[in-house]
Design an enzyme around this catalytic site. Sequence first.
Site, PDB file in Angstrom:
ATOM      1  N   LYS A  94      -1.051   8.387  -1.029  1.00 19.21           N
ATOM      2  CA  LYS A  94      -1.074   9.447   0.005  1.00 19.21           C
ATOM      3  C   LYS A  94       0.227   9.491   0.804  1.00 19.21           C
ATOM      4  O   LYS A  94       0.232   9.318   2.034  1.00 19.21           O
ATOM      5  CB  LYS A  94      -2.262   9.271   0.954  1.00 19.21           C
ATOM      6  CG  LYS A  94      -3.614   9.329   0.251  1.00 19.21           C
ATOM      7  CD  LYS A  94      -4.747   9.316   1.259  1.00 19.21           C
ATOM      8  CE  LYS A  94      -6.117   9.316   0.631  1.00 19.21           C
ATOM      9  NZ  LYS A  94      -6.498   8.048  -0.017  1.00 19.21           N
TER      10      LYS A  94
HETATM   11  P1  5BU Z   1     -15.877   5.063  -2.404  1.00 19.41           P
HETATM   12  O1  5BU Z   1     -16.130   3.614  -2.536  1.00 19.41           O
HETATM   13  O2  5BU Z   1     -16.420   5.873  -3.613  1.00 19.41           O
HETATM   14  O3  5BU Z   1     -16.297   5.648  -1.083  1.00 19.41           O
HETATM   15  O4  5BU Z   1     -14.274   5.172  -2.462  1.00 19.41           O
HETATM   16  C1  5BU Z   1     -13.596   6.363  -2.183  1.00 19.41           C
HETATM   17  C2  5BU Z   1     -12.132   6.223  -2.544  1.00 19.41           C
HETATM   18  O5  5BU Z   1     -11.546   7.509  -2.583  1.00 19.41           O
HETATM   19  C3  5BU Z   1     -11.309   5.416  -1.571  1.00 19.41           C
HETATM   20  O6  5BU Z   1     -10.306   4.734  -2.301  1.00 19.41           O
HETATM   21  C4  5BU Z   1     -10.638   6.438  -0.673  1.00 19.41           C
HETATM   22  O7  5BU Z   1      -9.359   6.036  -0.262  1.00 19.41           O
HETATM   23  C5  5BU Z   1     -10.528   7.617  -1.609  1.00 19.41           C
HETATM   24  N1  5BU Z   1     -10.622   8.933  -0.952  1.00 19.41           N
HETATM   25  C6  5BU Z   1     -11.788   9.405  -0.389  1.00 19.41           C
HETATM   26  O8  5BU Z   1     -12.792   8.710  -0.343  1.00 19.41           O
HETATM   27  N2  5BU Z   1     -11.822  10.652   0.152  1.00 19.41           N
HETATM   28  C7  5BU Z   1     -10.754  11.466   0.174  1.00 19.41           C
HETATM   29  O9  5BU Z   1     -10.830  12.596   0.653  1.00 19.41           O
HETATM   30  C8  5BU Z   1      -9.566  10.959  -0.397  1.00 19.41           C
HETATM   31  C9  5BU Z   1      -9.541   9.721  -0.978  1.00 19.41           C
HETATM   32 BR1  5BU Z   1      -8.082  12.009  -0.373  1.00 19.41          BR
END
Ligand code: 5BU
Length: 260
Positions: A94
Site C-alpha cells: 500500500k
Molecule cells: P483477513 O484475515 O481475511 O481479515 O485479512 C485481510 C487482509 O486483507 C489483510 O492483510 C489486510 O491488510 C488486507 N486488506 C483488507 O482486509 N481490506 C482492504 O480493504 C485492503 C486490504 Br486494501
Amino acid sequence: MIVSSHSYSERAHYCLSPMAQNIFQLMEDKQTNLGLTADITHADQLLEIADLLGPELCLLKTHIDILEDFTPDLPQQLRKLALKHRFILFEDRKFADIGNTVKLQYEGGIYRIADWADVVNAHTLPGPGVIQGLAEAGRKKNRGLILLAEMSSKGNLMNAEYTQQTLQLAEQFADFVIGFITQHAVSTDPHWLNFTPAVKLDESNDKFGQQYVTPQTAVLENGSDIIIAGRGILQSDNILSTARLYREAGWESYLRRCER
Ligand code: 5BU
C-alpha cells in the site's frame, strides 16, 4: 455495474499488461481464483503454509514487514514456491507517497520488494506521481500494480468519487496497472482485475471494523475476480480442507457468472 461474463482466458486478450494476462491465464489453467493473505509473523510458518496451500491458490499476498524473523533469502524461497505451485506473489505494501519516495521504498531498503513481488499495490491519494515512481522501477521487471479503489474497513474515506478518480488514473497507466483492490468491480472494461480482500465463508466482522463478504457475494454480486481470504482459512482447524472449500466456492461462483 454489469459484471463481465467473459471467461478469464478471454479477458487475457484485452490486457495491455503482460502480468495481467499472465494472471488471467493462470487462473483459467489452474482453475482457481483464490488468493491467500498470509498475515503470518514467522518465516518458517509462512513457507510451510505457502507450500501446503500453494496448489489451491492463484495468488499469495504478503505483508513482508510483519515478519519477526525476516532474512534476505526469504523472498527467494517464496519465489521458488510460487514457481513450484504456479501462483503470483503480491506484496500488500500500500504505497502512498510521492513518486521519488515510493520508488526508493519499492526497489530498496531491506525488503527489495521489486526484486521478488510480482505485484504490489498503492493508494491513489498522492495523485499520478505515486504510479509514475513505481512504474519506473516496476516496468523494466515486468511487474504489475494494483490501485486501491475501495476498502473493506468500516468508516473508510474512499467514496464513490474517489473510486472513479482511481479508475481514471488507472486508465492512464494501463500497461502497468493491472486492476483494483476493491469490494465491487470498478469498470465493465474486461481487462481490469478486481481483487477483493476480506472474504470469509461466514460474514462475521472483527473488532476493528473489518467487514467480510462471502465468496459468492464477492464474485456473483460484486464482480470480484480474485477472492482473497485470510483468517477465514488460517484460523480454521484444517487449513487445507478449508482452503479447498473457499476455492470451490470462488470457482463455482465464477462459472455461474460465465453462464449469465
Ligand atoms: P483477513 O484475515 O481475511 O481479515 O485479512 C485481510 C487482509 O486483507 C489483510 O492483510 C489486510 O491488510 C488486507 N486488506 C483488507 O482486509 N481490506 C482492504 O480493504 C485492503 C486490504 Br486494501
